[in-house]
Design an enzyme around this catalytic site. Sequence first.
Site, PDB file in Angstrom:
ATOM      1  N   SER A 142      45.847  30.373  38.045  1.00  0.00           N
ATOM      2  CA  SER A 142      46.831  30.780  37.044  1.00  0.00           C
ATOM      3  C   SER A 142      47.869  31.680  37.681  1.00  0.00           C
ATOM      4  CB  SER A 142      46.143  31.533  35.900  1.00  0.00           C
ATOM      5  OG  SER A 142      47.103  32.130  35.049  1.00  0.00           O
ATOM      6  N   TYR A 155      40.823  38.838  33.251  1.00  0.00           N
ATOM      7  CA  TYR A 155      41.236  37.455  33.463  1.00  0.00           C
ATOM      8  C   TYR A 155      42.076  37.329  34.728  1.00  0.00           C
ATOM      9  CZ  TYR A 155      43.646  32.997  32.858  1.00  0.00           C
ATOM     10  OH  TYR A 155      44.164  31.742  33.065  1.00  0.00           O
TER      11      TYR A 155
END
Length: 251
Positions: A142, A155
């Site tokens: 990501s 995250y």
Amino acid sequence: MSKLTGKVAVVTGASKGIGASIAEHLAAEGASVVVNYSSSKPGADAVVKRINEKGGKAIAVQADVSKPQDITRLFAETKNAYGKLDILVNNAGIYEFLPLESVTPEHFHKQFDLNVLGLLLTTQEAVKLMDGAGGSILNISSIAGPMPVPTASVYSATKAAVDAVTIALSKELGPKKIRVNSLNPGMVETEGLHSGGFAAGDFRTMLESQTPLGGRIGQPEDIARAAVFFASDDAGWVTGQTLILAGGLRQ
């Protein structure tokens, strides 16, 4: 001849979103695909149906890749169905945003156990099936790894770890002719985006305003097309790379 004719691919977390699109694009290029899912059998079956209706080959296999015993079964079923493995796409993942004061061990382990440990253990089993013939491993990371955002400390840390794992494994597995790369998408229009409440609002508007290419967020096929490249022999001299797919968005 299609780019992936004769190849076998496992795509984790492929019942919807980016994973589903990658599975369908790999199949369209000739790969036989294992559509892995954790809980959404109807979603996975729908992906398999779409692939088969277009003349491709696919099966759905349930496995929670945060659980070692499920991972072992996933690759046993892959071997039973296709006899080998050439491509692994580590797409399964979870995201959960919390401010620092709300971070708990449960919040931490829930994300790290799937996003990082699950990815490592899945890769470990996949390499056994590649059995000296080489292959391509693609980790779906990501933009949050290199470009962390507030309330996403855990995250973002998992995705920074995925990028580090990608580089380390590319060096470790290179002698086995196994390439390891990662794709780092920005915001992508998926079911998860909508269910997570991020599909509309100021955050999306801000990202779109800062995206030079088209002023939009990504679509699953934007990621899938890049995945096909990395999975194919077109990327035969490419390993240890992390590619940001965000329309030119920069921190």
